[in-house]
Design a protein around this motif. Structure first.
Motif, PDB file in Angstrom:
ATOM      1  N   UNK A 597      57.023  27.203  19.617  1.00 54.73           N
ATOM      2  CA  UNK A 597      55.889  26.840  20.466  1.00 54.73           C
ATOM      3  C   UNK A 597      54.692  26.522  19.582  1.00 54.73           C
ATOM      4  N   UNK A 598      54.115  25.341  19.766  1.00 52.95           N
ATOM      5  CA  UNK A 598      52.950  24.939  18.980  1.00 52.95           C
ATOM      6  C   UNK A 598      52.078  24.022  19.819  1.00 52.95           C
ATOM      7  N   UNK A 599      51.116  23.383  19.182  1.00 49.82           N
ATOM      8  CA  UNK A 599      50.180  22.522  19.907  1.00 49.82           C
ATOM      9  C   UNK A 599      50.537  21.044  19.788  1.00 49.82           C
ATOM     10  N   UNK A 600      51.807  20.747  19.496  1.00 42.71           N
ATOM     11  CA  UNK A 600      52.243  19.359  19.424  1.00 42.71           C
ATOM     12  C   UNK A 600      52.402  18.781  20.829  1.00 42.71           C
ATOM     13  N   UNK A 601      52.885  17.526  20.874  1.00 47.36           N
ATOM     14  CA  UNK A 601      53.019  16.882  22.186  1.00 47.36           C
ATOM     15  C   UNK A 601      54.473  16.777  22.635  1.00 47.36           C
ATOM     16  N   UNK A 602      55.361  17.536  22.003  1.00 45.40           N
ATOM     17  CA  UNK A 602      56.779  17.339  22.288  1.00 45.40           C
ATOM     18  C   UNK A 602      57.335  18.412  23.228  1.00 45.40           C
ATOM     19  N   UNK A 603      58.376  18.037  23.938  1.00 42.04           N
ATOM     20  CA  UNK A 603      59.217  18.979  24.662  1.00 42.04           C
ATOM     21  C   UNK A 603      60.649  18.564  24.350  1.00 42.04           C
ATOM     22  N   UNK A 604      61.226  19.229  23.377  1.00 38.54           N
ATOM     23  CA  UNK A 604      62.579  18.893  22.928  1.00 38.54           C
ATOM     24  C   UNK A 604      63.487  20.073  23.198  1.00 38.54           C
ATOM     25  N   UNK A 605      64.506  19.841  23.991  1.00 37.71           N
ATOM     26  CA  UNK A 605      65.418  20.911  24.384  1.00 37.71           C
ATOM     27  C   UNK A 605      66.842  20.456  24.099  1.00 37.71           C
ATOM     28  N   UNK A 606      67.587  21.262  23.372  1.00 38.78           N
ATOM     29  CA  UNK A 606      68.986  20.972  23.077  1.00 38.78           C
ATOM     30  C   UNK A 606      69.871  21.923  23.871  1.00 38.78           C
ATOM     31  N   UNK A 607      70.765  21.349  24.642  1.00 35.42           N
ATOM     32  CA  UNK A 607      71.689  22.123  25.481  1.00 35.42           C
ATOM     33  C   UNK A 607      70.936  23.098  26.391  1.00 35.42           C
ATOM     34  N   UNK A 608      69.963  22.558  27.086  1.00 39.59           N
ATOM     35  CA  UNK A 608      69.193  23.370  28.018  1.00 39.59           C
ATOM     36  C   UNK A 608      69.974  23.666  29.284  1.00 39.59           C
ATOM     37  N   UNK A 609      69.694  24.837  29.882  1.00 41.43           N
ATOM     38  CA  UNK A 609      70.391  25.255  31.100  1.00 41.43           C
ATOM     39  C   UNK A 609      69.360  25.741  32.118  1.00 41.43           C
ATOM     40  N   UNK A 610      69.709  25.683  33.375  1.00 44.83           N
ATOM     41  CA  UNK A 610      68.820  26.196  34.424  1.00 44.83           C
ATOM     42  C   UNK A 610      68.968  27.715  34.454  1.00 44.83           C
ATOM     43  N   UNK A 611      67.899  28.473  34.191  1.00 46.79           N
ATOM     44  CA  UNK A 611      68.023  29.926  34.045  1.00 46.79           C
ATOM     45  C   UNK A 611      68.512  30.641  35.302  1.00 46.79           C
ATOM     46  N   UNK A 612      68.167  30.102  36.470  1.00 45.39           N
ATOM     47  CA  UNK A 612      68.544  30.773  37.715  1.00 45.39           C
ATOM     48  C   UNK A 612      69.936  30.358  38.170  1.00 45.39           C
ATOM     49  N   UNK A 621      81.237  27.226  35.006  1.00 44.93           N
ATOM     50  CA  UNK A 621      80.654  26.557  33.852  1.00 44.93           C
ATOM     51  C   UNK A 621      79.398  25.803  34.256  1.00 44.93           C
ATOM     52  N   UNK A 622      78.301  26.053  33.556  1.00 44.62           N
ATOM     53  CA  UNK A 622      77.080  25.283  33.775  1.00 44.62           C
ATOM     54  C   UNK A 622      76.985  24.273  32.635  1.00 44.62           C
ATOM     55  N   UNK A 623      76.882  22.990  32.978  1.00 41.16           N
ATOM     56  CA  UNK A 623      76.847  21.939  31.965  1.00 41.16           C
ATOM     57  C   UNK A 623      75.435  21.826  31.396  1.00 41.16           C
ATOM     58  N   UNK A 624      75.256  22.080  30.092  1.00 38.96           N
ATOM     59  CA  UNK A 624      73.920  21.983  29.494  1.00 38.96           C
ATOM     60  C   UNK A 624      73.550  20.531  29.233  1.00 38.96           C
ATOM     61  N   UNK A 625      72.249  20.265  29.108  1.00 39.20           N
ATOM     62  CA  UNK A 625      71.765  18.919  28.847  1.00 39.20           C
ATOM     63  C   UNK A 625      70.601  18.939  27.874  1.00 39.20           C
ATOM     64  N   UNK A 626      70.446  17.848  27.156  1.00 37.71           N
ATOM     65  CA  UNK A 626      69.354  17.699  26.194  1.00 37.71           C
ATOM     66  C   UNK A 626      68.172  16.993  26.848  1.00 37.71           C
ATOM     67  N   UNK A 627      67.009  17.205  26.277  1.00 35.68           N
ATOM     68  CA  UNK A 627      65.789  16.542  26.756  1.00 35.68           C
ATOM     69  C   UNK A 627      64.899  16.216  25.572  1.00 35.68           C
ATOM     70  N   UNK A 628      64.367  15.005  25.551  1.00 36.90           N
ATOM     71  CA  UNK A 628      63.378  14.627  24.539  1.00 36.90           C
ATOM     72  C   UNK A 628      62.205  13.980  25.252  1.00 36.90           C
ATOM     73  N   UNK A 629      61.088  14.662  25.243  1.00 33.11           N
ATOM     74  CA  UNK A 629      59.861  14.161  25.862  1.00 33.11           C
ATOM     75  C   UNK A 629      58.714  14.282  24.869  1.00 33.11           C
ATOM     76  N   UNK A 630      57.807  13.323  24.919  1.00 35.51           N
ATOM     77  CA  UNK A 630      56.581  13.413  24.133  1.00 35.51           C
ATOM     78  C   UNK A 630      55.518  12.568  24.827  1.00 35.51           C
ATOM     79  N   UNK A 631      54.408  12.376  24.161  1.00 30.58           N
ATOM     80  CA  UNK A 631      53.339  11.582  24.767  1.00 30.58           C
ATOM     81  C   UNK A 631      53.316  10.160  24.221  1.00 30.58           C
ATOM     82  N   UNK A 632      54.431   9.762  23.564  1.00 32.04           N
ATOM     83  CA  UNK A 632      54.536   8.430  23.002  1.00 32.04           C
ATOM     84  C   UNK A 632      55.647   7.637  23.646  1.00 32.04           C
ATOM     85  N   UNK A 633      56.667   7.286  22.863  1.00 27.74           N
ATOM     86  CA  UNK A 633      57.741   6.442  23.358  1.00 27.74           C
ATOM     87  C   UNK A 633      58.588   7.104  24.440  1.00 27.74           C
ATOM     88  N   UNK A 634      58.572   8.430  24.469  1.00 28.38           N
ATOM     89  CA  UNK A 634      59.408   9.150  25.437  1.00 28.38           C
ATOM     90  C   UNK A 634      58.553   9.915  26.447  1.00 28.38           C
TER      91      UNK A 634
END
Length: 885
Positions: A597-612, A621-634
């Protein structure tokens, strides 16, 4: 906006015409016309007149009557005083207030009418009884003071839980003050709200309270907000230098809101208000902004439908061992941090406990023996604690050294700091241990709570009581020997007390020192000065012992109350330790990882799962998924795919992972990097607000407008299927305009799910838009959701296939496929293609086309043809061409 008042008919009764006791009742009732009066008579709290009618109806009690000096008996009902909390709680839950009128002197010794007075008014926001409170939830009393100056609103708002002594306050001075007030109400969810008259003009606030809360609203008069009244209230509470110690903003409205709250507590509680020792001032910028809609959509502490804990983020993360920890956990979830340094202090503490399995287990075991010392201390301060509750505090003190040592052994700055804040409270434990027996009674009514050896007089009185029969036997034997009367005996009855009984045949042997008290057919009864003195000792010992035990117990409560600050600081540290240990335990059990956790603009998640959902689907089986978000191209992920494929789950899980990271919890992923977000906004699903006169589309547009007005570059926005509540072209146009505005004007991280496949071309036109879809495997008319998000737009919406999965009959889905093929064939693009094909065929095969065919083609309006008409037209053309050859 819940508010109940009691009928005023009681006020019209002429007090001069009723009995003295009823005169007393009416005098007290006139001082509390809007409360149900619990009037103590012996072992019952009685209610009369309209209060009795109301209580009998609401509590299903038998309504009787009492002679009161009037022509008709006064309606009456009552509840046992030892179980009044059950009945008071039911009335409070129905929106009433209850005034407790107690006997202020002992009826046995009172001369004339027993003095009575109100000791307390119980309201939803002033409950301290454990039987009336939820262990895992704070019970807040809120106070709002709003004013309008030069066309602009500002407000001060504060919250206090008198059962724990917590108090919070903040100034609200924004263009949308009403919205800001609603946000704070959602953060703390008070059970009672005090408002000044000006708040009535903030219609969005009053509407929200009325429609979305069960809070009791108390309108306070302007006189309660006068500067002199406020200064006096704050000075009495915090001392003459309250302006320095409270750190309220100069020229702000928080002092007025908090002063009015203190005034209300003094009116209703009479004593115990000093439980509030300090106020924590906070700015809205300290915490992540979560709108009411977002809190509901993410199901943080209660589900949207059942409004229960199971199925929420709170349910998943709650591995706490104490009631204090449960309340602290709820508070942290409701108020995610936005300071990366503070977040990482929590994460480092969780990591230390996560890796120290033995220490964590020992710490949680030690915490499991810790009672709710926050609320115990409040009851002690109010003087309503039982001996058993005080003993529980002593038992907790015995556990504190172990908790302190275990926390300090983990080398994390926050854990060491919390360890240092835990006071072992050895002096309090020693005092309680010396004063109370190991297993004290549930209440002090019958005594027996004070330990032998604690007070010499108590020991002496107990000796007299327990040895009384032995002393009487000794006296009886002595008198037989002195008088020579063999059948002399000592007896007792309630009329004469102790007496000496002599049969008639031995009356002549009775000495002159005997005083005749009663003549019987079988003999005489006497008393002696010695027997009378012994009687006074024995009979007075029990009464004196009860009085003395009450006195000693009251002194014990006062001694503990004097250490309030130490206990409160310790309780706060223990609660935080419990939550950090809970986070670590949840991480171990659920395979979470520590996020960066920092003050950058990214939200990058590898094999994220819904906690609930992964916990609700235990064993699946819960299928995990990746996410790449930022304040630029993504900055915006445009997500397409069929219904039920998992778009909403995917978007929600990303929001929950970001929120979990910012409360200091590990997250369900294999890797995670979160640049702090200042707010999460969601627009998920649609539901009519018909009661407020708003359609689905209106609700949707209102929520989208709020997002566009308040989201910043550092926000995370979740938009699911906007624009569906109107025509296709209007909806698509609105959706496209919203995408463009977010990307070009706000620039925040956004997840945007849509069925408008036409929008997927925006990745070519708008900077920051990336297309993703939920993968689907199709075999014939059957589909399988792979739950995997992959780059690129979806190739189909699979609506009919999803309908088939939902259980639509085969006949319906087959007909739907046929209609779909017809529609696709008759769409404008299809007609154009058909027309071009005919022109190509004409130019290639038939340089000369019969005039009959040309005439038909020139006169037909293809745009108006139905599919069947188009087929017939094609048949006629073919027939004409064949006939020309």
């Amino acid at each position: 906006m819940a508010e109940k008042t009691v009928s005023q008919k009681t006020q019209e009764i002429d007090a001069q015409t009723v009995s003295p006791m009823m005169q007393q009742y009416l005098e007290i009732k006139r001082q509390h016309p809007n409360e149900i009066l619990f009037y103590r008579i012996g072992d019952f709290y009685e209610m009369f007149f309209e209060d009795a009618v109301t209580a009998s109806r609401e509590l299903e009690l038998t309504l009787t009557g009492k002679a009161c000096g009037l022509d008709e008996r006064a309606p009456m009902c009552g509840v046992p005083f030892h179980s009044y909390e059950i009945y008071a709680a039911r009335l409070i839950s129905k929106g009433y207030k209850v005034a407790i009128c107690e006997q202020m002197e002992n009826p046995a010794t009172a001369k004339g009418l027993v003095k009575r007075d109100i000791i307390r008014v119980i309201t939803p926001g002033t409950v301290i009884e454990s039987s009336m409170l939820a262990d895992d939830k704070n019970n807040y009393l809120c106070s709002i003071c709003a004013r309008r100056s030069r066309g602009r609103w500002k407000a001060g708002i504060c919250f206090a839980d008198i059962s724990t002594g917590e108090a919070y306050a903040t100034e609200l001075n924004t263009e949308k003050t009403g919205t800001a007030i609603i946000t704070e109400l959602c953060r703390y969810m008070p059970s009672e709200i005090l408002i000044n008259p000006a708040v009535l003009d903030l219609k969005e606030v009053t509407n929200y309270i009325r429609q979305h809360t069960n809070a009791l609203v108390e309108l306070r008069e302007d006189a309660c907000y006068q500067q002199s009244v406020i200064d006096t209230a704050l000075c009495d509470q915090f001392g003459a230098d309250w302006k320095q110690t409270c750190h309220f903003a100069p020229d702000g409205l928080v002092p007025f809101a908090f002063g009015a709250l203190l005034g209300y507590l003094h009116e209703t509680q009479k004593h115990g208000v000093d439980r509030i020792k300090s106020v924590q001032n906070y700015a809205d910028a300290q915490y992540m902004h979560l709108s009411p809609v977002t809190r509901a959509n993410l199901e943080l502490t209660e589900t949207m439908r059942g409004r229960e804990k199971r199925g929420t983020l709170l349910w998943v993360l709650d591995k706490t061992e104490t009631s204090m920890g449960k309340r602290q956990l709820r508070s942290w979830i409701e108020q995610p941090l936005v300071d990366s340094a503070a977040i990482n202090r929590r994460l480092d503490a969780v990591e230390a406990l996560y890796t120290a399995n033995v220490t964590r287990a020992d710490l949680r075991d030690a915490l499991s023996h810790v009672f709710d010392i926050e609320r115990l201390t409040t009851r002690i301060l109010y003087g309503s604690a039982t001996p058993r509750e005080v003993k529980a505090l002593g038992d907790t003190c015995a556990c504190l050294p172990s908790v302190r040592e275990l926390a300090g052994s983990c080398k994390a700055p926050l854990l060491e700091e919390l360890s240092g804040q835990i006071d072992p409270l050895g002096d309090i434990q020693n005092l309680i241990s010396r004063a109370l027996i190991d297993d004290p009674p549930a209440n002090l009514k019958d005594g027996g709570a004070i330990r032998a050896g604690y007070n010499a007089e108590v020991d002496e009185l107990r000796d007299i009581m327990h040895g009384g029969k032995g002393v009487l036997s000794q006296l009886e034997a002595k008198l037989k020997e002195e008088t020579g009367i063999p059948k002399l005996k000592i007896g007792f009855n309630k009329v004469f007390g102790y007496f000496i009984e002599v049969s008639r045949s031995y009356v002549g042997s009775v000495p002159d020192t005997f005083i005749r008290k009663q003549t019987l057919t079988t003999g005489e009864r006497y008393i002696t000065p010695e027997l009378k003195e012994l009687e006074n000792k024995i009979l007075g010992a029990n009464e004196r012992l009860l009085v003395l035990e009450h006195q000693l117990f009251a002194e014990l409560l006062e001694a503990i109350s004097n250490q309030l600050l130490r206990i409160q600081r310790t309780a706060s540290a223990v609660a935080q330790l419990d939550v950090l240990a809970s986070f670590a335990e949840a991480a171990v059990q659920n395979n979470y990882v520590k996020p960066t956790v920092d003050d950058s603009d990214v939200l990058t998640i590898t094999e994220g799962r819904h906690p609930v959902i992964e916990q609700m689907l235990k064993g699946s089986l819960f299928v995990p998924n990746d996410t790449t978000l930022d304040e630029g191209e993504n900055r915006m992920l445009m997500i397409t795919g069929p219904n039920m494929a998992g778009k909403s789950t995917y978007m929600r899980q990303n929001a929950l992972i970001a929120l979990m990271a910012q409360i200091g919890s590990f997250v369900p992923a294999s890797r995670c990097h979160v640049g702090v977000v200042d707010a999460i906004y969601t627009r998920v699903g649609a539901s009519d607000d018909l009661a407020a006169g708003q359609s689905t589309f209106m609700v949707e547009m209102t929520e989208v407008a709020e997002i566009l007005q308040h989201a910043t570059r550092d926000s995370l926005v979740i938009l699911d299927e906007i624009g569906r509540g109107t025509s296709t072209f209007d909806g698509m146009s609105i959706a496209r305009a919203v995408v463009e505005y977010i990307c070009d004007q706000i620039g925040c991280k956004t997840l945007f799910a849509t069925h408008y496949h036409e929008l997927t071309s925006m990745d070519q036109d708008v900077y920051g838009v990336k297309n993703y879809n939920i993968a689907v495997k199709k075999r014939g008319d059957d589909i399988t959701f792979l739950r995997r998000i992959v780059p690129g737009p979806a190739d189909d919406s699979y609506g009919i296939e999803v309908a088939k999965l939902a259980g639509l009959p085969d006949a319906v889905t087959k007909r739907a496929h046929a209609v779909l093929r017809q529609l696709e064939a008759s769409a404008p693009g299809a007609h154009t293609a058909m027309q071009l094909d005919f022109e190509t065929v004409e130019a290639y095969n038939n340089p000369t086309v019969p005039s009959e065919v040309v005439d038909k083609l020139n006169t037909v309006d293809i745009e108006t043809l139905t599919p069947l008409e188009a087929l017939n037209f094609l048949f006629e053309l073919k027939k004409a061409l064949n006939g020309s050859h």
